[in-house]
Motif scaffolding. Sequence first.
Motif, PDB file in Angstrom:
ATOM      1  N   ALA A   2       0.833  -1.204   0.000  1.00  0.00           N
ATOM      2  CA  ALA A   2       0.000   0.000   0.000  1.00  0.00           C
ATOM      3  C   ALA A   2       0.866   1.251   0.000  1.00  0.00           C
ATOM      4  O   ALA A   2       1.922   1.274   0.624  1.00  0.00           O
ATOM      5  CB  ALA A   2      -0.899  -0.006   1.221  1.00  0.00           C
ATOM      6  N   ARG A   4       1.693   4.355   1.447  1.00  0.00           N
ATOM      7  CA  ARG A   4       1.345   5.059   2.667  1.00  0.00           C
ATOM      8  C   ARG A   4       1.422   6.564   2.508  1.00  0.00           C
ATOM      9  O   ARG A   4       1.152   7.300   3.412  1.00  0.00           O
ATOM     10  CB  ARG A   4       2.285   4.609   3.808  1.00  0.00           C
ATOM     11  CG  ARG A   4       2.165   3.153   4.174  1.00  0.00           C
ATOM     12  CD  ARG A   4       0.770   2.802   4.674  1.00  0.00           C
ATOM     13  NE  ARG A   4       0.398   3.604   5.818  1.00  0.00           N
ATOM     14  CZ  ARG A   4       0.737   3.287   7.065  1.00  0.00           C
ATOM     15  NH1 ARG A   4       1.472   2.217   7.308  1.00  0.00           N
ATOM     16  NH2 ARG A   4       0.343   4.040   8.060  1.00  0.00           N
ATOM     17  N   GLU A   5       1.856   6.994   1.323  1.00  0.00           N
ATOM     18  CA  GLU A   5       2.079   8.436   1.182  1.00  0.00           C
ATOM     19  C   GLU A   5       0.850   9.175   0.656  1.00  0.00           C
ATOM     20  O   GLU A   5       0.797  10.381   0.649  1.00  0.00           O
ATOM     21  CB  GLU A   5       3.249   8.709   0.249  1.00  0.00           C
ATOM     22  CG  GLU A   5       4.527   8.103   0.785  1.00  0.00           C
ATOM     23  CD  GLU A   5       5.696   9.036   0.592  1.00  0.00           C
ATOM     24  OE1 GLU A   5       6.834   8.571   0.666  1.00  0.00           O
ATOM     25  OE2 GLU A   5       5.466  10.245   0.347  1.00  0.00           O
ATOM     26  N   ASP A   6      -0.121   8.454   0.167  1.00  0.00           N
ATOM     27  CA  ASP A   6      -1.284   9.130  -0.378  1.00  0.00           C
ATOM     28  C   ASP A   6      -2.514   8.265  -0.146  1.00  0.00           C
ATOM     29  O   ASP A   6      -2.388   7.118   0.257  1.00  0.00           O
ATOM     30  CB  ASP A   6      -1.097   9.390  -1.873  1.00  0.00           C
ATOM     31  CG  ASP A   6      -1.849  10.622  -2.318  1.00  0.00           C
ATOM     32  OD1 ASP A   6      -1.428  11.238  -3.306  1.00  0.00           O
ATOM     33  OD2 ASP A   6      -2.855  10.978  -1.667  1.00  0.00           O
ATOM     34  N   VAL A   7      -3.626   8.775  -0.355  1.00  0.00           N
ATOM     35  CA  VAL A   7      -4.847   8.021  -0.085  1.00  0.00           C
ATOM     36  C   VAL A   7      -5.159   7.114  -1.263  1.00  0.00           C
ATOM     37  O   VAL A   7      -5.186   7.568  -2.407  1.00  0.00           O
ATOM     38  CB  VAL A   7      -6.011   8.989   0.150  1.00  0.00           C
ATOM     39  CG1 VAL A   7      -7.285   8.233   0.400  1.00  0.00           C
ATOM     40  CG2 VAL A   7      -5.691   9.913   1.312  1.00  0.00           C
ATOM     41  N   SER A  11     -10.107   1.933  -3.177  1.00  0.00           N
ATOM     42  CA  SER A  11     -10.620   0.952  -2.205  1.00  0.00           C
ATOM     43  C   SER A  11     -12.044   1.282  -1.812  1.00  0.00           C
ATOM     44  O   SER A  11     -12.395   2.441  -1.599  1.00  0.00           O
ATOM     45  CB  SER A  11      -9.704   0.912  -0.978  1.00  0.00           C
ATOM     46  OG  SER A  11     -10.371   1.421   0.133  1.00  0.00           O
ATOM     47  N   ASN A  14     -12.359   3.057   1.515  1.00  0.00           N
ATOM     48  CA  ASN A  14     -12.118   4.499   1.512  1.00  0.00           C
ATOM     49  C   ASN A  14     -13.299   5.266   0.936  1.00  0.00           C
ATOM     50  O   ASN A  14     -13.650   6.341   1.402  1.00  0.00           O
ATOM     51  CB  ASN A  14     -10.842   4.827   0.732  1.00  0.00           C
ATOM     52  CG  ASN A  14      -9.612   4.516   1.554  1.00  0.00           C
ATOM     53  OD1 ASN A  14      -9.716   4.183   2.738  1.00  0.00           O
ATOM     54  ND2 ASN A  14      -8.453   4.615   0.937  1.00  0.00           N
ATOM     55  N   ASP A  55      -9.710  16.024  -7.672  1.00  0.00           N
ATOM     56  CA  ASP A  55      -9.620  14.787  -8.457  1.00  0.00           C
ATOM     57  C   ASP A  55     -10.903  14.002  -8.225  1.00  0.00           C
ATOM     58  O   ASP A  55     -11.653  14.282  -7.291  1.00  0.00           O
ATOM     59  CB  ASP A  55      -8.366  13.986  -8.095  1.00  0.00           C
ATOM     60  CG  ASP A  55      -8.307  13.644  -6.621  1.00  0.00           C
ATOM     61  OD1 ASP A  55      -7.214  13.762  -6.036  1.00  0.00           O
ATOM     62  OD2 ASP A  55      -9.348  13.267  -6.050  1.00  0.00           O
ATOM     63  N   TRP A  58     -11.933  12.853  -4.467  1.00  0.00           N
ATOM     64  CA  TRP A  58     -12.375  13.867  -3.538  1.00  0.00           C
ATOM     65  C   TRP A  58     -13.648  14.560  -4.027  1.00  0.00           C
ATOM     66  O   TRP A  58     -14.446  15.033  -3.236  1.00  0.00           O
ATOM     67  CB  TRP A  58     -11.271  14.902  -3.300  1.00  0.00           C
ATOM     68  CG  TRP A  58     -10.140  14.317  -2.513  1.00  0.00           C
ATOM     69  CD1 TRP A  58      -8.903  14.005  -2.971  1.00  0.00           C
ATOM     70  CD2 TRP A  58     -10.169  13.924  -1.126  1.00  0.00           C
ATOM     71  NE1 TRP A  58      -8.122  13.462  -1.970  1.00  0.00           N
ATOM     72  CE2 TRP A  58      -8.885  13.396  -0.832  1.00  0.00           C
ATOM     73  CE3 TRP A  58     -11.134  13.974  -0.116  1.00  0.00           C
ATOM     74  CZ2 TRP A  58      -8.553  12.930   0.437  1.00  0.00           C
ATOM     75  CZ3 TRP A  58     -10.787  13.507   1.138  1.00  0.00           C
ATOM     76  CH2 TRP A  58      -9.502  12.982   1.410  1.00  0.00           C
TER      77      TRP A  58
END
Lengths: 551, 304
Positions: A2, A4-7, A11, A14, A55, A58
């Motif tokens: 995964a 870990r630096e961005d969402v 998924s 999420n 994007d 969001w």
Amino acid sequence: MANREDVVTSSSRNVGLLDGIADALILAVQQMCDHEGLQYQWMRYLANLTEYPWDPFWQKLVDKIKTHLTKVEILRPRRRGPLRRIGDLSRLSLMKSDRNSEPLFADLPGSQERYLSTGYMSKDLDILQKFGLNYMFQNEFLDRVKRDLSVPDSKMKSQQTSEDWHERAAEAIDLSFTRNWTERIADTKALSLLPLCDGRWVSANSGSSFFPTVKNEIFVPGDLGLQLLNPKACSNAKRKKLFINLGVNDLDIKLALRPRILNKYKRGDLINLQASYAHLVFLYLTHEAGFEDYKNVKLYDHEGYSYLPETGDLYFISDDPQSLWQLSQTGDFVFEGVHFVHPQYLENPPKQATQHNITWKDWLHSLGIRRYPRLVHREHSRLSPECVKVAEKHPKRFLSFLRYAWNSEGDSVVKDEDALEELADTEVCCQFRGEEMFPLRDSYLPLPGLKAQCSRLMGDDEFFPFLHTEEPLAVDGDVNKWSFLLEHLEVKSQDGWPFYVQMLSCITDSNTQGNSANQMGRPGRLIEIYGRIHSRCRESADRRAELLRVR
Amino acid sequence: MGFLIRLARELYSKDVRFIFELLQNADDNHYTKAKKAGTEPYVSFHHYSDRVVIECNEDGFTEANIRAICSIGQSSKTGAQGYIGEKGIGFKSIFKVAWKAHIQSGCYSFVFIHRPGDSGLGMISPEWEEIPEQQNLPCTRITLYLHENSNDNRNINVEAQHNSIKEQLGGLQATMLLFLKRLTRINIHFHGDDAEESSVMLAMEKDVSNNRTTLGRDVTRDGDSNEIKNYYHVTTHTAAGLARSDNRTYSQAEEATRAYSKANVVLAFPLSDSSVPIIEQQEVFAFLPIRPVGFNVSLRFCPD
């Protein structure tokens, strides 16, 4: 592995969290609405929500927030009651506000209210427009207008309401027309927006209504069976524009109004003094040169009765001492068949008409109000009763009266032989101590020359028929004033032999009557008198012996 | 309005994520003893030139905790609410910057040693370490002995690491506290050779009935103190009905309770001291601060 630096945007967990975030945000807004200041400012946190280039992941959150916000109660109404949803309330445009930024019309009661609390700043409400907050629509506005018209303390109908309010209200209501919204136009026409003269308010759908003035200043009389607007409401241009849109028309002066008025008189409608005055003012101001058919118009006299000028003599109440009015007032009697026009007609005269040069008073005269007293009877061939009465009741003023009337009426007397004779026979007042009456035709103008002869040849107690004129005569200039007496009524002005014969006669009369019988003074003067008679006779060839009186 | 990329992000590297891992650990601990004593749950970082000492007034390691810290696949953290992720290996991130971790808690005192190139067993096998004095610490203390320049550490930029650690610690913001469950104080002390040179004290106070939270950041340098206070409206909400995370496996207990289906969402709205909204670009936190995406609130949630 995964990132870990961005969402991770794909998924499903999420994506599900987005609902959680949206719900959290709505909950936060609701909490803020409990707070005194924050309840009006929370939308600042959402200021750029809809504009930002999100994007797709969001953007889903943004869409969820937008949807959720419309479903909860988060806006405070103006009445500070329970919170309402965005779609329940509206912004108030300047056009629908008065000059203090208050709504022109009161809100609907209870949960039908739509006005927002004044606690919100305009820029914050701008933010909410992206979430579905709108300015009030015209149909919502008209609902409030309708309500106002139906309540006892209606703003529209109150006398206290300002001109500024009316102008703004008219412009806001008129929007239905200026934007050409067909359904709104129909709604507007059904509202009782037209204030009539008689205090009623009617709608555009309730028959023809008309403007109460023509050519701006001329008032249409109110008793013509026409639905007229209240003049006070029509002076404002914006209100007038609305009224025109609501179907109010101008009336045609020549084709509609003047005939309507004149028909009332033709039909014999009951017309009171006020109405009569209003009619006449209108007819005067709209009179066109050459129009003459006022023959049915009646006027009121000062006792409250109306007369046709044709059938009863009408005169103005006047200050002129020779006028019939003054003569009747000072003599405390009444002239039969003579009527005086009610003072109301002259009390508040209309301004000079602009489409002709005739003054108000002159125009009234043209209806048949007489300027000069009638000297000859209306129907018969004799002196008018007025003339006779003046001679009888005001002997001292009769001559002045006669001269006054002669300007206009002299011709009618001259034409009528019987009247002329009667006038010449009328006994008039002559100068001598009290009032000595003598037939007009036998009397003399009190010219200074003649008077000098008399005072020389006659005694103070001997009467000579000099006319009593209210002002003394200068030498010859004044004869012109009285020339009509000389010309037509056989009044004398020469010291011919008839003058001296008359003198003799007077001397004789005064000495054979009463005290001084057989005591005539200055017998010598008789010689002179005879002498003069003789010389005068010789001078004029005619008229001899028949005129010598027997002693 | 474009969004700002904070400078700190550019310096961010996986080397210093241990700070956040340790903070998360501390937040997952229990503070019943501290509560009873009336003190606020805190964690302090003491920075020295050769080591970093972390202290925390939690209840103390239990045997279960020790087993967990030694294991690879299991976590003693209860439930799927734990934010550690990566199957309990989070604590191991300290070995990026340190070769030895000495953990003291209650009467326990043990070390983990792992130098670059070691097998990795040191990461999971604690060694007992005697300490001079009889210890009965009122808190848990972790001492990290930082890498030094040596032949073994050829591949490590020690200097850059040291700078990075100092910078990260010095740059911690009180906003972190918003998203922690239990900690309300984070203190960072920078020690020179002789004495403390400066400190940063982060504190949080909550007024739950008004949804009002106050954050304070007090920086002291050479005896001069400067405190900044920030105010927030804080809303917490439990998101429900969530799908399982793809990156985790859940224990039997977690499956049974379907604990994974819920997640805490915390929103913090900045306010002035007179409760007027402050509108600025803010970061979206996702356990670790990630790039800002345009929200002017701080979000905290658990992505995969």
